[in-house]
Write a protein that holds these residues in place. Structure first.
Motif: not given
Length: 156
Positions: A27-42, A87-100
């Protein structure tokens, strides 16, 4: 028969622990690539949760005189290995697959705990699953909000 079921359940717990540890590391590596601060914080917040869940699993395993050992969650390993900064959308999709994956495995671990009579462990696992379900809903909401913003920017 019960001993074999207990062994399988313990293996599930170890696999789930590996999933949480791998996700917390990625997650920290993923957060570093986030475009938006809200995604990084999440993502950084979710890392804290993943580490807490790993600790909870270590506690359950410890009560069973077990350790996480060398078990590796192959599915999470593949997800992390296949992830590419995007992009942030793909990043969130990847994390969401992990959450699932977390939710699915927690549900199985809860069922095992209940069948085997480990009520305290089932309660802890249920609490973790509720947190993951909340995280999933939050990820979906964040994704919809970002996607809406992205659509507006693309139209301008």
């Amino acid at each position: 028969m019960t001993e074999r079921l207990t062994d399988l359940w313990i293996e599930q717990l170890k696999n789930l622990h590996s999933l949480e540890v791998q996700l917390a590391k990625a997650l920290p590596a993923m957060a570093r690539t986030a475009e938006r601060e809200e995604v990084r914080n999440f993502l950084l917040h979710h890392r804290v949760r993943a580490k807490a869940h790993a600790t909870m699993l270590e506690t359950i395993l410890g009560e069973l005189d077990e350790t996480p050992g060398n078990v590796t969650c192959a599915a999470m390993g593949r997800l992390v290995a296949e992830w590419k900064p995007s992009d942030d959308i793909e990043l969130l999709r990847t994390v969401r697959r992990g959450v699932h994956q977390e939710i699915e495995r927690l549900a199985k671990a809860i069922n095992g705990a209940r069948v085997l009579g480990y009520d305290d462990a089932a309660e802890l696992l249920c609490a973790a699953m509720e947190e993951e379900q909340y995280e999933d809903a939050s990820l979906a909401k964040l994704g919809r909000r970002i996607h809406g913003h992205a659509s507006r920017y693309a139209a301008a």
